[in-house]
Design a protein around this motif. Structure first.
Motif, short mmCIF file in Angstrom:
data_model
loop_
_atom_site.label_atom_id
_atom_site.label_comp_id
_atom_site.label_asym_id
_atom_site.label_seq_id
_atom_site.Cartn_x
_atom_site.Cartn_y
_atom_site.Cartn_z
N GLN A 56 0.83 -1.20 0.00
CA GLN A 56 0.00 0.00 0.00
C GLN A 56 0.86 1.25 0.00
N LEU A 57 2.17 1.08 0.31
CA LEU A 57 3.09 2.21 0.40
C LEU A 57 4.18 2.15 -0.67
N GLU A 58 4.63 0.95 -1.03
CA GLU A 58 5.69 0.81 -2.03
C GLU A 58 5.18 -0.02 -3.20
N GLY A 59 5.56 0.38 -4.40
CA GLY A 59 5.11 -0.36 -5.57
C GLY A 59 5.28 0.46 -6.83
N GLU A 60 4.49 0.14 -7.83
CA GLU A 60 4.66 0.74 -9.15
C GLU A 60 3.91 2.06 -9.28
N GLU A 61 4.66 3.14 -9.50
CA GLU A 61 4.11 4.45 -9.85
C GLU A 61 2.84 4.77 -9.06
N MET A 62 2.97 4.88 -7.75
CA MET A 62 1.83 5.07 -6.87
C MET A 62 1.70 6.53 -6.43
N LYS A 63 0.49 6.91 -6.09
CA LYS A 63 0.25 8.22 -5.51
C LYS A 63 0.18 8.06 -4.00
N VAL A 64 1.33 8.12 -3.37
CA VAL A 64 1.43 7.97 -1.92
C VAL A 64 2.25 9.14 -1.39
N ASP A 65 1.73 9.82 -0.38
CA ASP A 65 2.45 10.99 0.13
C ASP A 65 2.66 10.92 1.64
N TYR A 66 2.75 9.71 2.18
CA TYR A 66 3.04 9.57 3.60
C TYR A 66 4.52 9.88 3.83
N PRO A 67 4.89 10.30 5.06
CA PRO A 67 6.30 10.59 5.34
C PRO A 67 7.19 9.40 5.06
N GLY A 68 8.25 9.63 4.27
CA GLY A 68 9.18 8.57 3.93
C GLY A 68 8.86 7.84 2.64
N PHE A 69 7.76 8.22 1.96
CA PHE A 69 7.33 7.53 0.76
C PHE A 69 6.95 8.55 -0.31
N SER A 70 7.26 8.22 -1.57
CA SER A 70 6.93 9.13 -2.65
C SER A 70 6.81 8.37 -3.96
N GLY A 71 5.63 8.42 -4.57
CA GLY A 71 5.44 7.88 -5.91
C GLY A 71 5.60 6.39 -6.05
N GLY A 72 5.55 5.65 -4.95
CA GLY A 72 5.79 4.22 -4.97
C GLY A 72 7.14 3.85 -4.42
N PRO A 108 9.54 3.48 9.87
CA PRO A 108 8.80 4.66 10.33
C PRO A 108 8.90 4.85 11.85
N ALA A 109 9.15 6.08 12.25
CA ALA A 109 9.50 6.39 13.64
C ALA A 109 8.43 5.95 14.64
N VAL A 110 7.16 5.99 14.24
CA VAL A 110 6.10 5.64 15.18
C VAL A 110 6.21 4.17 15.58
N GLN A 111 6.70 3.32 14.68
CA GLN A 111 6.83 1.90 15.01
C GLN A 111 7.94 1.68 16.02
N THR A 112 9.04 2.39 15.85
CA THR A 112 10.12 2.31 16.83
C THR A 112 9.66 2.84 18.18
N ALA A 113 8.89 3.91 18.17
CA ALA A 113 8.39 4.49 19.43
C ALA A 113 7.52 3.49 20.18
N LEU A 114 6.66 2.79 19.47
CA LEU A 114 5.81 1.80 20.13
C LEU A 114 6.65 0.67 20.71
N MET A 115 7.63 0.20 19.95
CA MET A 115 8.45 -0.90 20.46
C MET A 115 9.31 -0.47 21.64
N LYS A 116 9.71 0.78 21.69
CA LYS A 116 10.42 1.29 22.87
C LYS A 116 9.52 1.21 24.11
N SER A 117 8.28 1.55 23.92
CA SER A 117 7.33 1.47 25.03
C SER A 117 7.11 0.02 25.46
N LEU A 118 7.03 -0.89 24.50
CA LEU A 118 6.86 -2.30 24.82
C LEU A 118 8.08 -2.84 25.57
N LYS A 119 9.26 -2.37 25.20
CA LYS A 119 10.49 -2.87 25.82
C LYS A 119 10.52 -2.55 27.32
N GLU A 120 9.92 -1.43 27.69
CA GLU A 120 9.92 -1.03 29.09
C GLU A 120 9.13 -2.00 29.97
#
Length: 875
Positions: A619-635, A643-655
């Motif tokens: 849904q984020l990477e692929g062929e000539e896509m219209k995606v404008d989420y942070p870290g992704f552009s055009g496929g 993505p930073a939010v995933q690391t942030a969640l895992m940091k919380s889980l580690k605690e």
């Protein structure tokens, strides 16, 4: 059983009937199946008019009624199972995942099974008179053997990784499996793409021009194509969108004329990538118009125009003297030769594949192989303190993350649709049964900690007093005329493959739809409507257009926030159109809620383990896509960092101090430096196909020892990467990277450990000769496990510009605890050669070093055993 046999006889009768009218009387030599294909093709083409010939050079080739030649659409895909077909099929792991198996025999079998399913689908289409429809034919535009040189490329998931040897070996297995071994007929026609020097960026693919050295061209970009053309005998080649050395690839002197047609003597057909010929005059600006572009492409050996526009101008080009009709004949003959070799003009009784029954679709063998390949593809990146395998009798497991229950991610792109998809959440639940409380919470999206909490509004949607939506469907993409179908649907949540039957009078093929209802809120406040679709859509409230994405969107979600007044009536209208490929649209409503990580972990203080299923998605990477989420552009990706939010969640889980397993889905390398130091267990699951969840659960709970190996380098950060648009191989891939990767090409852990010993190789070798090398491999652990034995050549002559290390052989073996096997490699002379600055093969003199083990010689995994090196003097 008798009923089954009767149906089979009826089906064969329909096939024969579809053939009779054409071959029965044998009015012309081309209808005489006793003659050689060459004579039949020559006779047929000699009888066609110029207009008829040119129209056969379009991907959607029309029928020629006077010769009873049926229409045929060349455009079909089978990247990892038959794709985009309206029928249910087996979906194997994505190509990059299959590469991680390092198992050519498994890939061969997968391609064989896919070709059988494709034959069954084609036979169905033939019986139904639907050979003119896309995604139902026998000419598959697969495999993608471009080199995955940069992890930011969104289509890298379609390839077999970054190594030319691995790519060529797996591509060869795929082609042989797909095309079959019949001496006369093809089971299906494979097509090597995208020729050549093509790997992003996606937003620039129609305009960019690349120039690489002769060394890089022959050392990296061409070896896999050369192998598939000269050894695998691939039926087709697809030329790329981009230009190379100032000429479009589909009309390139060096690539098309000098190398493909002359040096490699390729006799098969070449198709353009879709609308690539249009790019000559619209984007590259190398040609003034369609006639000159089309003529130049044909001059260079491009036989088929995917896109159906530019090649229509060939009629004008012939009449104005730009090209001669005899040049058109060459291409038309190549195209008809493929169709004859597929048995399309011979009695089904002569073509063994023509009688493939529909029962092969999703049969038990195919589904079992999809599971086998999913298991073999998954790469265990980290397993500190033996976190894995988990015990099956845990009291509570908390499953989190955007991919935990995501059936889109597991299928990858260029995919079909199976009858059953097992997500990771479903796989875990099936594995542990009722004895374990498996709790699921998505918690975050791929890039955000604020999710739309969906409301159950089904009972609040009303149309003419009836709950639901008035749904009107049109046989065009513009909502024009009278609808061919009108019905009431309880909600808008539709998913069709292109060509799939929606109703008696409608198939999912270039259609549009309008969904209307009224919404009467039971309370005042705010509500957010979310639209998610593959293609174009609009959303109107009380006649006002509030969302307009009336272009191909590729599953881009858009939202609109509405402030509501209790008991007011809001008229809602959603309009949708389908372009190419599948048709998907989903409409929901809810309120945005930010996830409190501290509250989440406290609510699961009694958990025995956390399984976070994240990464990225097609849904984020692929062929000539219209995606404008942070870290992704055009496929593509603009950053390879998780993505930073995933690391942030895992940091919380580690605690919490509880065991954490990170199951990462991706089609490309992701930089996870924090996770690599702090999360005890990391399993890279790729996009594992229909059996993803079952395979993940088998590994997590110890029913299968992980054995996948990385077909790409996992870099530590964006700083390890050069300019995405620079095609030089300097400091790219494991062969030329000067830094320290996070996880190297060929890396992968196991639940067992292995010992390499008793390596036998010649001490002296004559230049230009091959050699044999063998090693004994033993399973020193307590569980049955596969090992991928890897053989590398090291360049210890610094005066020679070549890869610092290069894969020269690999074999997957299975070993019981305590078992040993002798593994042999037979290296040909060219395997031990290098490419000089002019692109020519040369043989080493002096000495070479070979290294053999379970990984790269300097990227030794913790339990991959030892590495054995042998220095061989070359005279």
């Amino acid at each position: 059983m008798r009923e089954h046999n009767d149906l089979k006889k009826l089906f064969l009768a329909i096939l024969l009937c579809s053939f009779c009218g054409f071959a029965g009387a044998q009015e012309y030599p081309f209808q005489d199946y006793k003659l050689p294909f060459e004579k039949r093709v020559d006779d047929l083409v000699s009888r066609l008019s110029l207009d008829e010939k040119v129209m056969q050079m379009l991907n959607s080739a029309p029928a020629i009624p006077r010769f009873k030649i049926p229409a045929y659409d060349w455009w079909n895909e089978t990247l990892h199972g038959v794709a985009r077909t309206p029928f249910k099929v087996t979906v194997f792991p994505q190509a990059i995942a299959m590469a991680a198996t390092f198992n050519p025999s498994a890939l061969y079998k997968m391609a064989d099974y896919s070709a059988l399913e494709g034959r069954a689908i084609y036979n169905k289409a033939l019986a139904l008179g639907r050979t003119n429809e896309r995604y139902l034919g026998l000419t598959y535009w697969t495999p993608n053997i471009n080199i995955f040189r940069d992890p930011r490329w969104g289509r890298g998931q379609e390839t077999y990784g970054e190594d030319p040897y691995l790519t060529g070996t797996l591509g060869d297995a795929f082609v042989r499996g797909l095309q079959g071994d019949d001496p006369k007929y093809l089971k299906a026609a494979a097509c090597a793409k995208h020729y050549a020097v093509h790997s992003g960026p996606e937003p620039l693919r129609h305009v960019f021009n690349t120039t690489v050295s002769a060394f890089d061209l022959w050392d990296t970009y061409l070896p896999a194509f050369e192998k598939l053309v000269t050894q695998s005998k691939v039926a087709g080649v697809m030329c790329a969108y981009n230009a190379f050395q100032g000429q479009p690839c589909c009309a390139n002197d060096l690539l098309m004329t000098d190398i493909l047609r002359r040096k490699w003597n390729f006799k098969g057909y070449v198709t353009s990538d879709c609308w690539a010929i249009d790019d000559f005059y619209k984007n590259h600006k190398t040609h003034p118009n369609a006639a000159s572009a089309a003529a130049d492409a044909v001059f260079h050996g491009t036989d088929l125009d995917c896109g159906t526009e530019a090649y229509k101008a060939l009629i004008t080009a012939v009449k104005t003297g730009i090209i001669k009709e005899k040049d058109i004949d060459v291409s038309v003959k190549r195209l008809f030769m493929i169709r004859f070799r597929l048995g399309m003009f011979d009695p089904p009784s002569m073509v063994k594949y023509a009688n493939t029954p529909a029962t092969v679709l999703e049969n038990s063998e195919h589904k079992a192989h999809a599971l086998k390949m999913a298991r073999e593809s998954m790469v265990l990146l980290r397993n500190e303190s033996h976190t894995l395998p988990l015990k099956k009798n845990l009291r509570k497991i908390v499953v989190l993350g955007p991919n935990a229950d995501n059936s889109i991610s597991v299928l990858g792109n260029y995919n079909g649709i199976p009858s059953k998809i097992t997500t990771v959440l479903a796989g875990i639940r099936e594995k542990v049964g009722q004895q374990t409380n498996v709790v699921y919470q998505q918690a975050i999206s791929f890039t955000n900690d604020t999710l739309l909490s969906y409301l159950d509004l089904d009972n609040e949607y009303r149309i003419n007093g009836v709950q639901g939506f008035k749904s009107e469907y049109f046989n065009n993409t513009t909502l024009e005329g009278e609808p061919v179908l009108t019905r009431t649907e309880p909600r808008i949540e539709n998913n069709w493959q292109e060509g799939e039957k929606i109703a008696d009078k409608l198939t999912a093929n270039h259609f549009s739809a309008r969904y209307s209802t009224t919404f009467k809120p039971s309370a005042s406040g705010s509500i957010t409507f979310e639209l998610n679709a593959d293609d174009g859509y609009r959303f109107m409230i009380n006649g006002k257009n509030v969302i307009d994405a009336w272009s191909r969107n590729r599953w881009g979600a858009k939202t609109y926030k509405l402030e509501t007044v209790k008991d007011s009536v809001y008229n809602l209208v959603v309009e949708y159109w389908q372009g190419e490929g599948s048709a998907n649209i989903r409409f929901k409503a809810g309120t945005f809620v930010k996830t409190d990580f501290n509250a989440l972990t406290k609510s699961h203080a009694d958990a025995d383990a956390f399984v976070f299923v994240g990464g990225i998605s097609p849904q984020l990477e692929g062929e000539e896509m219209k995606v404008d989420y942070p870290g992704f552009s055009g496929g593509d990706r603009t950053s390879i960092m998780l993505p930073a939010v995933q690391t942030a969640l895992m940091k919380s889980l580690k605690e919490t101090g509880k065991p954490i397993v990170f199951v990462m889905m991706t089609g490309s390398a992701i930089a996870i430096p924090w996770e690599a130091e702090n999360i005890p267990a990391i399993l890279n699951a790729w996009y594992g196909g229909q059996a993803t969840g079952e395979a993940v659960a088998d590994i997590l709970f110890g029913d299968y020892s992980p054995s996948g190996r990385l077909p790409v380098t996992f870099y530590a950060s964006d700083q390890d990467l050069g300019d995405f648009s620079d095609y030089s191989m300097s400091n790219r891939t494991y062969r030329y990277f000067k830094g320290k990767p996070l996880y190297g090409f060929g890396y992968g852990l196991s639940y067992s450990s292995f010992l390499y010993e008793k390596c036998v190789a010649p001490a002296v070798l004559k230049a230009g000769k091959g050699m044999e090398i063998s090693v004994q491999v033993s399973n020193k652990g307590s569980v049955k496990s596969d090992e991928v034995v890897q053989l590398y050549q090291l360049n210890n002559q610094k005066s020679i510009k070549s890869a610092a290390k290069a894969l020269k052989g690999f074999k997957r073996i299975s070993l019981e605890p305590g078992e040993s096997k002798l593994v042999k490699f037979s290296l040909k002379a060219n395997d031990l050669a290098y490419v000089d600055q002019n692109g020519s093969k040369q043989f080493y003199k002096g000495s070479i070093t070979l290294a053999i083990g379970g990984s790269q010689p300097d990227e030794l995994a913790a339990n991959s055993g030892n590495i054995i090196k042998k220095v061989i003097r070359v005279n």
